[in-house]
Design a protein around this motif. Structure first.
Motif, mmCIF file in Angstrom:
data_model
loop_
_atom_site.group_PDB
_atom_site.id
_atom_site.type_symbol
_atom_site.label_atom_id
_atom_site.label_comp_id
_atom_site.label_asym_id
_atom_site.label_seq_id
_atom_site.Cartn_x
_atom_site.Cartn_y
_atom_site.Cartn_z
ATOM 1 N N PHE A 1 0.485 4.958 8.950
ATOM 2 C CA PHE A 1 0.949 3.606 9.203
ATOM 3 C C PHE A 1 1.668 3.546 10.546
ATOM 4 O O PHE A 1 2.398 4.469 10.916
ATOM 5 C CB PHE A 1 1.898 3.141 8.098
ATOM 6 N N ILE A 2 1.437 2.443 11.252
ATOM 7 C CA ILE A 2 2.106 2.252 12.541
ATOM 8 C C ILE A 2 3.589 1.962 12.330
ATOM 9 O O ILE A 2 4.454 2.543 12.979
ATOM 10 C CB ILE A 2 1.440 1.096 13.321
ATOM 11 N N ASN A 3 3.880 1.060 11.420
ATOM 12 C CA ASN A 3 5.260 0.666 11.160
ATOM 13 C C ASN A 3 5.856 1.554 10.069
ATOM 14 O O ASN A 3 5.298 1.661 8.976
ATOM 15 C CB ASN A 3 5.330 -0.805 10.725
ATOM 16 N N GLN A 4 6.971 2.158 10.367
ATOM 17 C CA GLN A 4 7.666 3.002 9.400
ATOM 18 C C GLN A 4 8.888 2.251 8.884
ATOM 19 O O GLN A 4 9.988 2.390 9.392
ATOM 20 C CB GLN A 4 8.074 4.337 10.049
ATOM 21 N N MET A 5 8.674 1.416 7.872
ATOM 22 C CA MET A 5 9.748 0.620 7.292
ATOM 23 C C MET A 5 10.225 1.305 6.017
ATOM 24 O O MET A 5 9.577 1.248 4.978
ATOM 25 C CB MET A 5 9.268 -0.801 6.985
ATOM 26 N N GLU A 6 11.347 1.982 6.106
ATOM 27 C CA GLU A 6 11.863 2.747 4.978
ATOM 28 C C GLU A 6 12.840 1.917 4.158
ATOM 29 O O GLU A 6 13.505 1.018 4.673
ATOM 30 C CB GLU A 6 12.562 4.015 5.484
ATOM 31 N N ASP A 7 12.927 2.243 2.879
ATOM 32 C CA ASP A 7 13.875 1.578 1.990
ATOM 33 C C ASP A 7 15.275 2.133 2.207
ATOM 34 O O ASP A 7 15.475 3.354 2.232
ATOM 35 C CB ASP A 7 13.473 1.784 0.525
ATOM 36 N N GLY A 8 16.239 1.224 2.351
ATOM 37 C CA GLY A 8 17.636 1.633 2.450
ATOM 38 C C GLY A 8 18.357 1.385 1.134
ATOM 39 O O GLY A 8 17.809 0.819 0.186
ATOM 40 N N VAL B 1 0.837 -1.201 0.000
ATOM 41 C CA VAL B 1 0.000 0.000 0.000
ATOM 42 C C VAL B 1 0.872 1.251 0.000
ATOM 43 O O VAL B 1 0.583 2.241 -0.673
ATOM 44 C CB VAL B 1 -0.965 -0.006 1.206
ATOM 45 N N LYS B 2 1.979 1.210 0.743
ATOM 46 C CA LYS B 2 2.910 2.342 0.751
ATOM 47 C C LYS B 2 3.499 2.598 -0.634
ATOM 48 O O LYS B 2 3.843 3.725 -0.983
ATOM 49 C CB LYS B 2 4.044 2.087 1.748
ATOM 50 N N LYS B 3 3.620 1.522 -1.426
ATOM 51 C CA LYS B 3 4.166 1.642 -2.783
ATOM 52 C C LYS B 3 3.121 2.099 -3.791
ATOM 53 O O LYS B 3 3.429 2.261 -4.974
ATOM 54 C CB LYS B 3 4.761 0.310 -3.229
ATOM 55 N N GLY B 4 1.886 2.307 -3.314
ATOM 56 C CA GLY B 4 0.856 2.839 -4.203
ATOM 57 C C GLY B 4 -0.272 1.890 -4.539
ATOM 58 O O GLY B 4 -1.178 2.256 -5.291
ATOM 59 N N MET B 5 -0.253 0.670 -4.029
ATOM 60 C CA MET B 5 -1.328 -0.269 -4.314
ATOM 61 C C MET B 5 -2.588 0.144 -3.578
ATOM 62 O O MET B 5 -2.538 0.662 -2.464
ATOM 63 C CB MET B 5 -0.929 -1.686 -3.904
#
Length: 258
Positions: free
Chosen positions: A224-231, A138-142
């Motif tokens: 979003f509760i979890n903030q998982m960022e791309d490294g 969803v974060k990626k736009g889905m």
């Protein structure tokens, strides 16, 4: 209420890996053997999958998934070995029934690819929470609606298994015979399947109500509760997977042109 899923709670580097990275890996692990179409490459990718599953401490949980497909693979080996149109070299001759080498090799390739696909997807479903995967997509736009459908697909089988086990115990406690001859099992099927279907329908309704209460259809931006960022390492892994897939596709095209 805790949702049923195939996810196994463990502490490993594979569990901590970004869900999107696992999707890219699945794409590479499935497509590369299909494009190259070489038994050694397929076996090599399977060994990589098994190594990752072992490192993720979920190897044993993958074995039942392989066991479910054994009947299908046995039928593929039998049918292809007997009736493949390219059959020429006799491998076995038992009472006039000939089993051919060409069909066996073709069936072996299909079975290895099937095992590879199961192992690759096991890396995702056994080490990734469905909620984390859907949230990442969803974060990626889905669309969140598509994400909900995707999450439901991942959970439907384990939920049905859990529900069936609970209902079976309840019916057995009421005196219903669940074990014995084939006729006894057939008689117990209807009292078992009815509550399972009704329970699934009730769960669907409860989910719809819960989603509506939580503002699922709201047009306001979601948080979003979890903030998982791309490294940088995440982008590197995904780039490597894409490059390997493209290389395998180019190799396949080169073989076609020869």
């Amino acid at each position: 209420m805790k949702m049923a899923s195939l996810y196994v709670e463990k502490e490993s580097a594979l569990h901590r890996t970004h869900p999107i990275n696992k999707l890219y890996y699945i794409m590479a692990a499935v497509l590369i053997p299909l494009f190259i179409s070489n038994l050694y490459v397929t076996v090599g990718v399977i060994l990589i999958n098994l190594t990752l599953l072992s490192k993720g401490r979920v190897f044993r949980r993958m074995l039942p998934l392989i066991g479910v497909s054994l009947i299908l693979m046995a039928s593929i080996l039998l049918v292809q070995g007997l009736f493949n149109p390219d059959n020429e070299t006799v491998l076995l001759d038992v009472m006039g029934i000939r089993y051919y080498l060409e069909g066996f090799l073709h069936a072996l390739s299909i079975c290895l690819n099937l095992i590879n696909i199961i192992c690759a997807f096991s890396i995702l479903v056994l080490t990734t929470r469905p909620s984390d995967l859907v949230e990442s997509l969803v974060k990626k736009g889905m669309s969140p609606k598509i994400g909900y459908v995707f999450s439901s697909v991942l959970q439907i089988i384990p939920e049905m298994i859990t529900s069936t086990g609970t209902i079976t115990d309840a019916q057995r406690s009421r005196g219903l015979e669940m074990e014995g001859s084939l006729l006894t099992r057939v008689k117990a099927f209807i009292p078992l399947i009815g509550p399972v279907v009704m329970n699934s329908l009730l769960q669907t309704r409860e989910r719809a109500v819960a989603l509506e209460v939580r503002g699922f259809n709201s047009r306001t931006p979601k948080t979003f509760i979890n903030q998982m960022e791309d490294g940088s390492h995440d982008r590197f892994i995904r780039s490597c997977c894409c490059v390997l897939v493209i290389a395998a596709l180019v190799w396949r095209g080169f073989l076609w042109l020869r």
